[in-house]
Scaffold this motif. Structure first.
Motif, PDB file in Angstrom:
ATOM      1  N   ALA A 226      -4.849   9.558   3.827  1.00 52.26           N
ATOM      2  CA  ALA A 226      -5.466   8.658   2.858  1.00 52.26           C
ATOM      3  C   ALA A 226      -4.490   7.538   2.542  1.00 52.26           C
ATOM      4  CB  ALA A 226      -5.837   9.396   1.581  1.00 52.26           C
ATOM      5  N   GLU A 227      -5.029   6.384   2.183  1.00 49.20           N
ATOM      6  CA  GLU A 227      -4.198   5.262   1.802  1.00 49.20           C
ATOM      7  C   GLU A 227      -4.852   4.499   0.667  1.00 49.20           C
ATOM      8  OE1 GLU A 227      -5.752   2.638   5.639  1.00 49.20           O
ATOM      9  OE2 GLU A 227      -3.656   2.624   5.084  1.00 49.20           O
ATOM     10  N   ILE A 228      -4.014   3.829  -0.119  1.00 49.45           N
ATOM     11  CA  ILE A 228      -4.510   3.056  -1.256  1.00 49.45           C
ATOM     12  C   ILE A 228      -3.751   1.737  -1.303  1.00 49.45           C
ATOM     13  CG2 ILE A 228      -2.930   4.252  -2.867  1.00 49.45           C
ATOM     14  CD1 ILE A 228      -5.190   3.944  -4.985  1.00 49.45           C
ATOM     15  N   SER A 229      -4.500   0.660  -1.445  1.00 42.86           N
ATOM     16  CA  SER A 229      -3.878  -0.661  -1.462  1.00 42.86           C
ATOM     17  C   SER A 229      -3.410  -1.020  -2.871  1.00 42.86           C
ATOM     18  CB  SER A 229      -4.881  -1.711  -0.983  1.00 42.86           C
ATOM     19  OG  SER A 229      -5.893  -1.883  -1.963  1.00 42.86           O
TER      20      SER A 229
ATOM     21  N   VAL B 258       2.377   7.851  -6.224  1.00 39.13           N
ATOM     22  CA  VAL B 258       1.056   8.065  -5.630  1.00 39.13           C
ATOM     23  C   VAL B 258       0.755   9.556  -5.650  1.00 39.13           C
ATOM     24  CG1 VAL B 258       1.949   8.229  -3.254  1.00 39.13           C
ATOM     25  CG2 VAL B 258      -0.414   7.485  -3.660  1.00 39.13           C
ATOM     26  N   TYR B 259      -0.510   9.868  -5.812  1.00 38.24           N
ATOM     27  CA  TYR B 259      -0.951  11.252  -5.913  1.00 38.24           C
ATOM     28  C   TYR B 259      -2.005  11.541  -4.845  1.00 38.24           C
ATOM     29  CZ  TYR B 259       1.013  10.405 -10.546  1.00 38.24           C
ATOM     30  OH  TYR B 259       1.832  10.041 -11.583  1.00 38.24           O
ATOM     31  N   LEU B 260      -2.114  12.810  -4.510  1.00 39.20           N
ATOM     32  CA  LEU B 260      -3.183  13.249  -3.623  1.00 39.20           C
ATOM     33  C   LEU B 260      -3.768  14.528  -4.204  1.00 39.20           C
ATOM     34  CD1 LEU B 260      -4.645  12.566  -0.946  1.00 39.20           C
ATOM     35  CD2 LEU B 260      -3.149  14.268   0.147  1.00 39.20           C
TER      36      LEU B 260
ATOM     37  N   THR C 280      -9.311   2.223  -1.240  1.00 39.69           N
ATOM     38  CA  THR C 280      -8.882   3.469  -0.610  1.00 39.69           C
ATOM     39  C   THR C 280      -9.535   3.655   0.753  1.00 39.69           C
ATOM     40  OG1 THR C 280     -10.631   4.695  -1.739  1.00 39.69           O
ATOM     41  CG2 THR C 280      -8.475   4.611  -2.814  1.00 39.69           C
ATOM     42  N   ASN C 281      -8.871   4.458   1.553  1.00 37.77           N
ATOM     43  CA  ASN C 281      -9.370   4.786   2.879  1.00 37.77           C
ATOM     44  C   ASN C 281      -8.980   6.220   3.173  1.00 37.77           C
ATOM     45  OD1 ASN C 281     -10.465   4.280   5.542  1.00 37.77           O
ATOM     46  ND2 ASN C 281      -8.353   4.248   6.271  1.00 37.77           N
TER      47      ASN C 281
ATOM     48  N   SER D  91       0.836  -1.190   0.000  1.00 40.19           N
ATOM     49  CA  SER D  91       0.000   0.000   0.000  1.00 40.19           C
ATOM     50  C   SER D  91       0.875   1.246   0.000  1.00 40.19           C
ATOM     51  CB  SER D  91      -0.924   0.016   1.214  1.00 40.19           C
ATOM     52  OG  SER D  91      -0.175   0.108   2.409  1.00 40.19           O
ATOM     53  N   MET D  92       0.252   2.346  -0.372  1.00 38.42           N
ATOM     54  CA  MET D  92       0.904   3.650  -0.276  1.00 38.42           C
ATOM     55  C   MET D  92      -0.070   4.597   0.412  1.00 38.42           C
ATOM     56  SD  MET D  92       3.030   3.982  -3.831  1.00 38.42           S
ATOM     57  CE  MET D  92       4.197   5.166  -3.156  1.00 38.42           C
TER      58      MET D  92
END
Length: 116
Positions: free
Chosen positions: A49-52, A78-80, A57-58, A33-34
């Motif tokens: 936020a996190e993404i597997s 990874v982007y936000l 996403t969370n 995850s990132m």
């Protein structure tokens, strides 16, 4: 040694948008995850936020509906996307990558300042 580097921070007025990016200096294998964290002055670092690896996403409740996390197909960037920014979003934003063996990597952070 793998390094993560964030970019895209800066000064923005309340209601504005910013897009943060985080790239690894070289490919990280077996990323699970990132995530993006942030730390405001005098406060503890918190998950934003996190993404597997599968794309799940969370988000922290405080950013739901305003921020969107995404990652590239290779999985090492990874982007936000941050919309409708508020002064309380002001913080240093950090990128984190976690491998399936739980080894983690952190970036040095990028400052986001939201003026009222």
């Amino acid at each position: 040694q793998v390094q993560l580097e964030e970019s895209g921070g800066g000064l923005v007025q309340a209601g504005g948008s910013l897009r943060l990016s985080c790239a690894a200096s070289r490919r990280i294998f077996s990323i699970n995850s990132m995530a993006w964290y942030r730390q405001a002055p005098g406060q503890q670092r918190e998950l934003v936020a996190e993404i597997s690896s599968g794309g799940s996403t969370n988000y922290a409740d405080s950013v739901k509906g305003r921020f969107t996390i995404s990652r590239d197909n290779a999985g090492n960037t990874v982007y936000l996307q941050m919309n409708s920014l508020k002064p309380e979003d002001t913080a240093v934003y950090y990128c984190k990558a976690i491998r399936i063996d739980y080894v983690s990597y952190w970036g040095k952070g990028t400052l986001v300042t939201v003026s009222s």
